[in-house]
Design a protein around this motif. Structure first.
Motif, mmCIF file in Angstrom:
data_model
loop_
_atom_site.group_PDB
_atom_site.id
_atom_site.type_symbol
_atom_site.label_atom_id
_atom_site.label_comp_id
_atom_site.label_asym_id
_atom_site.label_seq_id
_atom_site.Cartn_x
_atom_site.Cartn_y
_atom_site.Cartn_z
ATOM 1 N N HIS A 1 0.832 -1.207 0.000
ATOM 2 C CA HIS A 1 0.000 0.000 0.000
ATOM 3 C C HIS A 1 0.863 1.251 0.000
ATOM 4 O O HIS A 1 1.832 1.357 0.749
ATOM 5 N N THR A 2 0.511 2.190 -0.841
ATOM 6 C CA THR A 2 1.098 3.536 -0.842
ATOM 7 C C THR A 2 -0.064 4.516 -0.832
ATOM 8 O O THR A 2 -0.889 4.515 -1.744
ATOM 9 N N GLY A 3 -0.148 5.307 0.209
ATOM 10 C CA GLY A 3 -1.291 6.198 0.326
ATOM 11 C C GLY A 3 -0.952 7.517 0.986
ATOM 12 O O GLY A 3 0.218 7.820 1.249
ATOM 13 N N LYS B 1 -3.143 22.379 21.837
ATOM 14 C CA LYS B 1 -2.851 21.395 22.878
ATOM 15 C C LYS B 1 -2.497 20.034 22.287
ATOM 16 O O LYS B 1 -1.886 19.210 22.951
ATOM 17 N N GLY B 2 -2.923 19.785 21.070
ATOM 18 C CA GLY B 2 -2.588 18.522 20.440
ATOM 19 C C GLY B 2 -3.758 17.866 19.747
ATOM 20 O O GLY B 2 -4.924 18.132 20.065
ATOM 21 N N VAL B 3 -3.456 17.020 18.783
ATOM 22 C CA VAL B 3 -4.456 16.338 17.967
ATOM 23 C C VAL B 3 -4.139 14.851 17.937
ATOM 24 O O VAL B 3 -2.972 14.452 17.887
ATOM 25 N N VAL B 4 -5.191 14.033 17.965
ATOM 26 C CA VAL B 4 -5.054 12.595 17.752
ATOM 27 C C VAL B 4 -5.775 12.253 16.456
ATOM 28 O O VAL B 4 -6.959 12.558 16.290
ATOM 29 N N GLY B 5 -5.051 11.648 15.524
ATOM 30 C CA GLY B 5 -5.632 11.240 14.250
ATOM 31 C C GLY B 5 -5.597 9.729 14.127
ATOM 32 O O GLY B 5 -4.563 9.112 14.394
ATOM 33 N N SER B 6 -6.720 9.120 13.755
ATOM 34 C CA SER B 6 -6.753 7.665 13.645
ATOM 35 C C SER B 6 -7.407 7.228 12.341
ATOM 36 O O SER B 6 -8.251 7.927 11.780
ATOM 37 N N ILE B 7 -7.000 6.062 11.885
ATOM 38 C CA ILE B 7 -7.563 5.500 10.652
ATOM 39 C C ILE B 7 -7.176 4.028 10.561
ATOM 40 O O ILE B 7 -6.134 3.614 11.084
ATOM 41 N N THR B 8 -8.029 3.238 9.912
ATOM 42 C CA THR B 8 -7.711 1.848 9.605
ATOM 43 C C THR B 8 -7.467 1.742 8.110
ATOM 44 O O THR B 8 -8.281 2.210 7.312
ATOM 45 N N MET B 9 -6.358 1.144 7.759
ATOM 46 C CA MET B 9 -6.018 0.945 6.355
ATOM 47 C C MET B 9 -6.355 -0.484 5.936
ATOM 48 O O MET B 9 -5.788 -1.441 6.485
ATOM 49 N N GLY B 10 -7.295 -0.603 5.013
ATOM 50 C CA GLY B 10 -7.607 -1.905 4.457
ATOM 51 C C GLY B 10 -6.723 -2.159 3.249
ATOM 52 O O GLY B 10 -6.779 -1.413 2.271
ATOM 53 N N VAL B 11 -5.901 -3.196 3.311
ATOM 54 C CA VAL B 11 -4.926 -3.442 2.247
ATOM 55 C C VAL B 11 -5.052 -4.871 1.718
ATOM 56 O O VAL B 11 -5.625 -5.740 2.364
ATOM 57 N N ASP B 12 -4.492 -5.100 0.551
ATOM 58 C CA ASP B 12 -4.369 -6.426 -0.029
ATOM 59 C C ASP B 12 -2.915 -6.847 0.110
ATOM 60 O O ASP B 12 -2.058 -6.365 -0.631
ATOM 61 N N PRO B 13 -2.606 -7.737 1.057
ATOM 62 C CA PRO B 13 -1.204 -8.098 1.280
ATOM 63 C C PRO B 13 -0.555 -8.798 0.103
ATOM 64 O O PRO B 13 0.678 -8.871 0.030
ATOM 65 N N ASP B 14 -1.350 -9.308 -0.837
ATOM 66 C CA ASP B 14 -0.790 -9.987 -2.010
ATOM 67 C C ASP B 14 -0.458 -9.026 -3.146
ATOM 68 O O ASP B 14 0.171 -9.416 -4.128
ATOM 69 N N ALA B 15 -0.878 -7.772 -3.002
ATOM 70 C CA ALA B 15 -0.681 -6.806 -4.072
ATOM 71 C C ALA B 15 0.651 -6.086 -3.917
ATOM 72 O O ALA B 15 1.283 -6.118 -2.860
#
Length: 309
Positions: A232-234, A289-303
């Protein structure tokens, strides 16, 4: 990360490429400075509910959308900093990135993946490419606007101008030895990895963003991470409300560079989380004061997605 950590999982069978990262510095202890109360509180782990994937064990339907692939941009440097705290001495709003990597088909977390992140500083400058970066700051010229960025897009840079990923241009060779705001770390058994950094600034032709790569199928050795493929490149993106709030805080407020808005960016595909839009938490009355950023990356490990085409 300790030098004797190993990946006991079998090597990836497809698209094997050779890459090696060298452990730099003495360990990867995370030091959270004063004024980063919100960010430091989240650094211990990802908040629950980041990934709300719906799965069916009786169906072959993909349980989580693939995260959008993007260009890596011209300023990527194959990882040479194995660390979670990538801030170094750069000034800016504290930012904690809580990331998770899952297989988009099975929704199972991917452990021992190598995750790269890199981005510009508060004034739009990339380490390793300071002389090529198109950010700007300091004292504004006498004929420049004195208010904060209005969000007016500037359009794409002229042909051949360094763009940090606005499409085309190819990879640039580093022009200096700086490596701030760059780092690599491994996902845990839950597919999670956390980085401490600063809220990025902006530069001509691009909205505020962070680059990322996910490498799987390699080995963690005494030297770092070796082999495998880049699945993955994003890029991660920030909503307009948070960016405009950051523009009120120094050193972002000293920037004299017009900003491209999220809805006119040439890379963000307007698909929300799938396109890399971060879920942000911060004090709406005091983003400094600060920021929290979150995300889930759905990837294809075979790609294989190098992001170079």
């Amino acid at each position: 990360m300790t030098g004797n950590q190993q990946d006991n999982e079998p090597k990836h069978k497809r698209d094997l490429t050779r890459r090696k990262v060298v452990v730099a510095g003495a360990g990867a202890a995370v030091a959270v400075g004063a004024g980063a109360t919100l960010a430091s509180g989240a650094f211990a782990g990802e908040k629950k509910g980041t990934a709300a994937a719906s799965a069916s064990s009786t169906s072959s339907e993909v349980c989580y959308k693939l995260t959008s692939e993007t260009t890596e941009g011209p300023y990527y440097i194959d990882a040479d900093k194995i660390r979670r705290d990538i801030t170094e001495d750069k000034e800016g709003i504290p930012l904690v990135l809580d990331l998770k990597v899952i297989d988009s088909e099975t929704c199972k977390p991917i452990r021992n993946a190598a995750v790269d992140v890199w981005h510009c500083d508060a004034l739009g400058i990339y380490s390793g490419y300071e002389s090529l970066s198109t950010g700007g700051g300091g004292t504004a010229p006498t004929d420049a606007p004195t208010d904060t960025p209005s969000g007016t897009p500037t359009g794409e840079p002229p042909s051949g101008a360094p763009s940090g990923g606005t499409g085309g241009g190819g990879h640039e060779e580093p022009t200096d030895d700086e490596r701030y705001l760059r780092g690599t770390w491994r996902t845990d058994k839950h597919g999670k990895v956390t980085f401490k950094t600063i809220f990025p600034g902006w530069y001509r032709g691009r909205t505020v963003h962070i680059h990322t790569k996910v490498h799987v199928g390699g080995e963690w050795t005494d030297a770092g991470y070796e082999g495998g493929n880049t699945c993955h490149t994003g890029q991660f993106f920030f909503d307009e409300t948070s960016v405009l709030a950051s523009a009120e805080v120094e050193p972002y407020s000293t920037s004299t560079t017009e900003r491209t808005t999220l809805d006119t960016d040439t890379i963000y595909d307007q698909s929300g989380t799938t396109g890399g839009l971060l879920k942000l938490k911060y004090n709406k009355k005091n983003i400094a004061k600060g920021v929290v950023g979150s995300i889930t990356m759905g990837v294809d490990p075979d790609a294989t997605n190098e992001g170079t085409s």
